[in-house]
Design an enzyme around this catalytic site. Structure first.
Site, mmCIF file in Angstrom:
data_model
loop_
_atom_site.group_PDB
_atom_site.id
_atom_site.type_symbol
_atom_site.label_atom_id
_atom_site.label_comp_id
_atom_site.label_asym_id
_atom_site.label_seq_id
_atom_site.Cartn_x
_atom_site.Cartn_y
_atom_site.Cartn_z
ATOM 1 N N SER A 170 0.834 -1.194 0.000
ATOM 2 C CA SER A 170 0.000 0.000 0.000
ATOM 3 C C SER A 170 0.876 1.254 0.000
ATOM 4 C CB SER A 170 -0.963 -0.052 1.189
ATOM 5 O OG SER A 170 -2.004 0.889 1.044
ATOM 6 N N ASP B 220 -9.960 -5.173 -4.143
ATOM 7 C CA ASP B 220 -9.431 -4.167 -3.224
ATOM 8 C C ASP B 220 -10.386 -2.964 -3.148
ATOM 9 O OD1 ASP B 220 -7.952 -2.210 -1.846
ATOM 10 O OD2 ASP B 220 -6.051 -2.948 -2.656
ATOM 11 N N HIS C 207 -7.716 -5.766 -0.078
ATOM 12 C CA HIS C 207 -6.547 -4.951 0.290
ATOM 13 C C HIS C 207 -5.761 -5.718 1.346
ATOM 14 C CE1 HIS C 207 -4.290 -1.252 0.147
ATOM 15 N NE2 HIS C 207 -4.302 -1.158 1.473
#
Length: 227
Positions: free
Chosen positions: A116, A172, A205
């Site tokens: 991320s 995600d 995610h």
């Protein structure tokens, strides 16, 4: 910045991997992931560094304080970016890279990566570094300050051989797949020769076993034993 969790090599140290965590996390979490899949055992000559970001207020999370590499104003490619924070974390990662080089590790034997926002810092650092690194592991992430490229690319002619693996979950909800695909288009437009985009249909995610195995294969391929 807080201390880094460092895992020394089990054999003669000839390569280094630096991996940055995501928002609100700590370096130890990704050490646990790498340890679970025995990645260090596949490259016993590599040293692993898992830094932890400083605690700062995050605009996206109503000003709450947490570990973060930079401030986030929203989850959209067009939202205002914290350029100063991104560049500060880029400098932090660059300093870690320079320290490894001073210790005798060739730049092409140093791989950076992250999840991320950690992956965003790793990508930006690798593309703007004066060094051509050994590779970039970009998980569930995006290229920050994307509008500054290709002009921001440093040593572009030499850097086209930089290996990059970008992995993303189709489910995600935070860093959406379309955002990752925008990064893919930007990187491909800069003619990188060893760029791979892997999409995982059932992943959000987060990470998954297939992804980490792909990452392990990438590391072994691009940081082979040279001793």
């Amino acid at each position: 910045m807080t201390d880094s969790l460092v895992i020394s090599s089990n054999e003669k140290h000839t390569a280094t991997i630096i991996f940055l965590h995501g928002l609100g996390d700590v370096g130890a979490s990704w050490h646990d992931v790498f340890d679970k899949y025995r990645i260090a055992k596949s490259v016993p000559y590599a040293k692993f560094i898992f830094p932890t970001a400083p605690i700062q207020k995050v605009t996206l999370n109503l000003g709450m304080s947490m570990t973060t590499w930079f401030d986030i104003h929203g989850l959209d490619p067009n939202v205002k970016e914290d350029q100063d924070g991104i560049e500060k974390s880029c400098m932090f990662l660059s300093n870690l890279i320079e320290e490894e080089i001073k210790n005798g590790i060739l730049s092409e034997r140093i791989m950076v990566g992250g999840f991320s926002m950690g992956g965003a810092v790793a990508l930006y650092t690798a593309l703007t570094s004066p060094h051509t690194l050994g590779g970039v592991i970009a998980l569930s992430t995006w290229l920050p300050l994307a509008s500054t490229f290709p002009q921001a690319l440093v040593s572009g002619d030499n850097k086209v051989d930089l290996p990059i693996i970008q992995c993303h979950g189709a489910q995600d909800p935070l860093v959406q797949l379309r955002w990752a695909r925008m990064t893919e288009r930007i990187i491909k437009a800069m003619d990188f020769k060893h760029y791979t985009f892997n999409e995982y249909s059932d992943m959000g995610h987060s990470s998954c076993g297939r992804e980490i195995k792909d990452v392990s294969s990438f590391i072994v391929q691009h940081l082979p034993n040279i001793d």
